[in-house]
Write a protein that holds these residues in place. Structure first.
Motif, PDB file in Angstrom:
ATOM      1  N   GLY A 160       0.830  -1.193   0.000  1.00  0.00           N
ATOM      2  CA  GLY A 160       0.000   0.000   0.000  1.00  0.00           C
ATOM      3  C   GLY A 160       0.866   1.245   0.000  1.00  0.00           C
ATOM      4  O   GLY A 160       2.066   1.180   0.292  1.00  0.00           O
ATOM      5  N   PHE A 161       0.270   2.387  -0.368  1.00  0.00           N
ATOM      6  CA  PHE A 161       0.965   3.668  -0.406  1.00  0.00           C
ATOM      7  C   PHE A 161       0.261   4.674   0.499  1.00  0.00           C
ATOM      8  O   PHE A 161      -0.969   4.759   0.508  1.00  0.00           O
ATOM      9  N   VAL A 162       1.051   5.452   1.233  1.00  0.00           N
ATOM     10  CA  VAL A 162       0.553   6.642   1.914  1.00  0.00           C
ATOM     11  C   VAL A 162       1.216   7.831   1.241  1.00  0.00           C
ATOM     12  O   VAL A 162       2.448   7.914   1.180  1.00  0.00           O
ATOM     13  N   VAL A 163       0.409   8.737   0.715  1.00  0.00           N
ATOM     14  CA  VAL A 163       0.926   9.849  -0.074  1.00  0.00           C
ATOM     15  C   VAL A 163       0.720  11.145   0.695  1.00  0.00           C
ATOM     16  O   VAL A 163      -0.404  11.600   0.881  1.00  0.00           O
ATOM     17  N   MET A 164       1.811  11.723   1.132  1.00  0.00           N
ATOM     18  CA  MET A 164       1.783  12.991   1.844  1.00  0.00           C
ATOM     19  C   MET A 164       1.934  14.135   0.825  1.00  0.00           C
ATOM     20  O   MET A 164       2.011  13.903  -0.386  1.00  0.00           O
ATOM     21  N   SER A 165       1.998  15.360   1.310  1.00  0.00           N
ATOM     22  CA  SER A 165       2.163  16.510   0.423  1.00  0.00           C
ATOM     23  C   SER A 165       3.467  16.380  -0.360  1.00  0.00           C
ATOM     24  O   SER A 165       4.523  16.130   0.222  1.00  0.00           O
ATOM     25  N   GLY A 166       3.382  16.549  -1.672  1.00  0.00           N
ATOM     26  CA  GLY A 166       4.573  16.400  -2.493  1.00  0.00           C
ATOM     27  C   GLY A 166       4.403  17.066  -3.841  1.00  0.00           C
ATOM     28  O   GLY A 166       3.365  17.639  -4.143  1.00  0.00           O
ATOM     29  N   GLY A 167       5.437  16.967  -4.662  1.00  0.00           N
ATOM     30  CA  GLY A 167       5.452  17.623  -5.959  1.00  0.00           C
ATOM     31  C   GLY A 167       5.294  16.657  -7.112  1.00  0.00           C
ATOM     32  O   GLY A 167       4.589  15.652  -7.020  1.00  0.00           O
ATOM     33  N   LEU A 168       6.004  16.924  -8.210  1.00  0.00           N
ATOM     34  CA  LEU A 168       5.808  16.157  -9.432  1.00  0.00           C
ATOM     35  C   LEU A 168       6.203  14.693  -9.267  1.00  0.00           C
ATOM     36  O   LEU A 168       5.553  13.805  -9.817  1.00  0.00           O
ATOM     37  N   GLY A 169       7.265  14.425  -8.524  1.00  0.00           N
ATOM     38  CA  GLY A 169       7.654  13.042  -8.299  1.00  0.00           C
ATOM     39  C   GLY A 169       6.616  12.275  -7.513  1.00  0.00           C
ATOM     40  O   GLY A 169       6.339  11.104  -7.796  1.00  0.00           O
ATOM     41  N   THR A 170       6.030  12.935  -6.528  1.00  0.00           N
ATOM     42  CA  THR A 170       4.963  12.317  -5.755  1.00  0.00           C
ATOM     43  C   THR A 170       3.765  12.017  -6.644  1.00  0.00           C
ATOM     44  O   THR A 170       3.157  10.947  -6.558  1.00  0.00           O
ATOM     45  N   LEU A 171       3.421  12.975  -7.497  1.00  0.00           N
ATOM     46  CA  LEU A 171       2.318  12.758  -8.424  1.00  0.00           C
ATOM     47  C   LEU A 171       2.623  11.620  -9.398  1.00  0.00           C
ATOM     48  O   LEU A 171       1.739  10.834  -9.747  1.00  0.00           O
ATOM     49  N   ASP A 172       3.868  11.519  -9.813  1.00  0.00           N
ATOM     50  CA  ASP A 172       4.276  10.434 -10.710  1.00  0.00           C
ATOM     51  C   ASP A 172       4.018   9.085 -10.057  1.00  0.00           C
ATOM     52  O   ASP A 172       3.405   8.192 -10.666  1.00  0.00           O
ATOM     53  N   GLU A 173       4.461   8.923  -8.816  1.00  0.00           N
ATOM     54  CA  GLU A 173       4.244   7.664  -8.106  1.00  0.00           C
ATOM     55  C   GLU A 173       2.760   7.408  -7.866  1.00  0.00           C
ATOM     56  O   GLU A 173       2.276   6.280  -8.000  1.00  0.00           O
ATOM     57  N   LEU A 174       2.029   8.457  -7.496  1.00  0.00           N
ATOM     58  CA  LEU A 174       0.609   8.320  -7.209  1.00  0.00           C
ATOM     59  C   LEU A 174      -0.156   7.843  -8.433  1.00  0.00           C
ATOM     60  O   LEU A 174      -0.944   6.887  -8.365  1.00  0.00           O
ATOM     61  N   PHE A 175       0.065   8.492  -9.578  1.00  0.00           N
ATOM     62  CA  PHE A 175      -0.707   8.126 -10.767  1.00  0.00           C
ATOM     63  C   PHE A 175      -0.248   6.803 -11.368  1.00  0.00           C
ATOM     64  O   PHE A 175      -1.040   6.119 -12.014  1.00  0.00           O
ATOM     65  N   GLU A 176       0.983   6.428 -11.140  1.00  0.00           N
ATOM     66  CA  GLU A 176       1.371   5.082 -11.565  1.00  0.00           C
ATOM     67  C   GLU A 176       0.627   4.040 -10.736  1.00  0.00           C
ATOM     68  O   GLU A 176       0.155   3.032 -11.264  1.00  0.00           O
ATOM     69  N   ALA A 177       0.499   4.300  -9.431  1.00  0.00           N
ATOM     70  CA  ALA A 177      -0.266   3.373  -8.582  1.00  0.00           C
ATOM     71  C   ALA A 177      -1.725   3.333  -9.023  1.00  0.00           C
ATOM     72  O   ALA A 177      -2.332   2.253  -9.116  1.00  0.00           O
ATOM     73  N   PHE A 178      -2.317   4.505  -9.301  1.00  0.00           N
ATOM     74  CA  PHE A 178      -3.692   4.542  -9.804  1.00  0.00           C
ATOM     75  C   PHE A 178      -3.833   3.682 -11.053  1.00  0.00           C
ATOM     76  O   PHE A 178      -4.788   2.909 -11.194  1.00  0.00           O
ATOM     77  N   THR A 179      -2.890   3.839 -11.986  1.00  0.00           N
ATOM     78  CA  THR A 179      -2.963   3.108 -13.246  1.00  0.00           C
ATOM     79  C   THR A 179      -2.869   1.603 -13.024  1.00  0.00           C
ATOM     80  O   THR A 179      -3.607   0.820 -13.636  1.00  0.00           O
ATOM     81  N   MET A 180      -1.953   1.191 -12.150  1.00  0.00           N
ATOM     82  CA  MET A 180      -1.776  -0.235 -11.883  1.00  0.00           C
ATOM     83  C   MET A 180      -3.021  -0.841 -11.242  1.00  0.00           C
ATOM     84  O   MET A 180      -3.416  -1.969 -11.556  1.00  0.00           O
ATOM     85  N   VAL A 181      -3.657  -0.103 -10.336  1.00  0.00           N
ATOM     86  CA  VAL A 181      -4.879  -0.601  -9.702  1.00  0.00           C
ATOM     87  C   VAL A 181      -6.024  -0.609 -10.706  1.00  0.00           C
ATOM     88  O   VAL A 181      -6.780  -1.583 -10.813  1.00  0.00           O
ATOM     89  N   GLN A 182      -6.176   0.488 -11.459  1.00  0.00           N
ATOM     90  CA  GLN A 182      -7.276   0.601 -12.413  1.00  0.00           C
ATOM     91  C   GLN A 182      -7.228  -0.508 -13.460  1.00  0.00           C
ATOM     92  O   GLN A 182      -8.263  -1.056 -13.858  1.00  0.00           O
ATOM     93  N   THR A 183      -6.033  -0.868 -13.917  1.00  0.00           N
ATOM     94  CA  THR A 183      -5.885  -1.873 -14.959  1.00  0.00           C
ATOM     95  C   THR A 183      -5.770  -3.289 -14.408  1.00  0.00           C
ATOM     96  O   THR A 183      -5.606  -4.242 -15.176  1.00  0.00           O
ATOM     97  N   GLY A 184      -5.855  -3.432 -13.092  1.00  0.00           N
ATOM     98  CA  GLY A 184      -5.827  -4.749 -12.491  1.00  0.00           C
ATOM     99  C   GLY A 184      -4.454  -5.382 -12.425  1.00  0.00           C
ATOM    100  O   GLY A 184      -4.332  -6.584 -12.163  1.00  0.00           O
ATOM    101  N   LYS A 185      -3.402  -4.586 -12.626  1.00  0.00           N
ATOM    102  CA  LYS A 185      -2.048  -5.130 -12.523  1.00  0.00           C
ATOM    103  C   LYS A 185      -1.703  -5.465 -11.074  1.00  0.00           C
ATOM    104  O   LYS A 185      -0.919  -6.375 -10.812  1.00  0.00           O
ATOM    105  N   ILE A 186      -2.253  -4.688 -10.135  1.00  0.00           N
ATOM    106  CA  ILE A 186      -2.123  -5.008  -8.723  1.00  0.00           C
ATOM    107  C   ILE A 186      -3.510  -4.909  -8.090  1.00  0.00           C
ATOM    108  O   ILE A 186      -4.344  -4.118  -8.514  1.00  0.00           O
ATOM    109  N   THR A 187      -3.761  -5.735  -7.106  1.00  0.00           N
ATOM    110  CA  THR A 187      -5.066  -5.765  -6.453  1.00  0.00           C
ATOM    111  C   THR A 187      -4.894  -5.631  -4.950  1.00  0.00           C
ATOM    112  O   THR A 187      -3.801  -5.799  -4.412  1.00  0.00           O
TER     113      THR A 187
END
Length: 290
Positions: free
Chosen positions: A192-219
């Motif tokens: 799991g991920f806990v996302v605190m206040s961050g910038g572009l790198g944080t957003l990069d990690e966050l949206f990659e996690a979103f994509t992996m969950v949305q596409t069923g790559k991780i559950t």
């Protein structure tokens, strides 16, 4: 994958804030903690004339008009393979782990730092190792909280022109040359991920996690955004623009928890358990997802 990261150069990926184009590429920046800077290149720690003018990632991705890359790139595969082997070998037995991402700019004395430290401590007490980008700010707070909670404190560093190395609270540190190898480690060995206040790198990690969950790559992968004032604008944009345009579904907005409540963060992440459903990160080693 986060800097969960501040890829804008100041967050959970391991580097302090700043525009890379504005930095002197061959001079390491000063350590945000106040000490002399140095350059991390894989397992190497360099300073002075030993600091390279470009990063390994930059040399891999740069365009070339000639054909030298035909002879050079196949050899790079060996180094990339070595980084995967080193990462897998170092992290395979850490047990259940949670990644905490956020900005390197938010140092000790800020509320975000204090909140991150407390969140990491309580998640660690609940049987989870803590993984960060290993740098200063939010990452340092996560590693410090892990130590205070009795969990394994892990830092995954990255080679950057302004990198200052792993913070002093990292117990298990791995330095990477390639972002994509490092991102794989965050995803493979985190539950799991806990996302605190961050910038572009944080957003990069966050949206990659979103994509992996949305596409069923991780559950079964909890994602928590901490700080409603900070993240609500993004969530509102996703709902009002992406959902309204039909480019995401309503279910995609259920992939994460948005909260200001540390108790809710701990509950959303849950206790660390092994694949067989028993034990914790402190009891027996366990690998990441297959």
């Amino acid at each position: 994958m986060t800097r969960a990261t501040d890829g804008s150069a100041g967050d959970g990926m391991g580097a302090p804030a700043g525009d890379p184009a504005a930095e002197s590429a061959d001079v390491p920046a000063a350590d945000p903690a106040g000490g002399p800077g140095f350059y991390s290149k894989g397992p190497l720690r360099l300073s002075g004339d030993q600091v390279p003018e470009t990063t390994t990632d930059q040399r891999l991705l740069e365009s070339k008009s000639g054909t030298d890359w035909v002879h050079e790139d196949p050899w790079r595969v060996m180094r990339i393979q070595a980084e995967f082997v080193e990462g897998f070998g170092s992290l395979a037995e850490i047990g259940p782990a949670v990644s905490i991402f956020g900005s390197a700019r938010l140092k000790a004395g800020t509320q975000a730092y204090a909140d991150t430290r407390e969140i990491a401590r309580r998640i660690a007490e609940n049987g989870n190792a803590i993984i960060t980008g290993g740098g200063p700010g939010i990452m340092e707070a996560g590693n410090l909280g892990a130590c205070e909670g009795g969990g394994v404190s892990i830092g995954l560093g990255i080679e950057l022109p302004f990198e200052t190395g792993l913070n002093e609270h990292v117990e298990l540190g791995v330095n990477f040359r390639y972002f994509f190898v490092r991102k794989t480690m965050f995803l493979k060995y985190s539950r799991g991920f806990v996302v605190m206040s961050g910038g572009l790198g944080t957003l990069d990690e966050l949206f990659e996690a979103f994509t992996m969950v949305q596409t069923g790559k991780i559950t079964s992968f909890p994602i928590v955004l901490f700080g409603t004032d900070y993240w609500s604008g993004l969530v509102d944009w996703m709902r009002g623009t992406l959902l309204a345009a039909g480019t995401i579904s309503a279910a995609d907005l259920d992939m994460f928890t948005l909260t200001d409540d540390i108790d809710e963060v701990v509950a959303a992440i849950g206790p660390g358990t092994h694949p067989n459903g028993v034990g914790s990160a402190a009891s027996k080693p366990a690998g990441g997802r297959a």
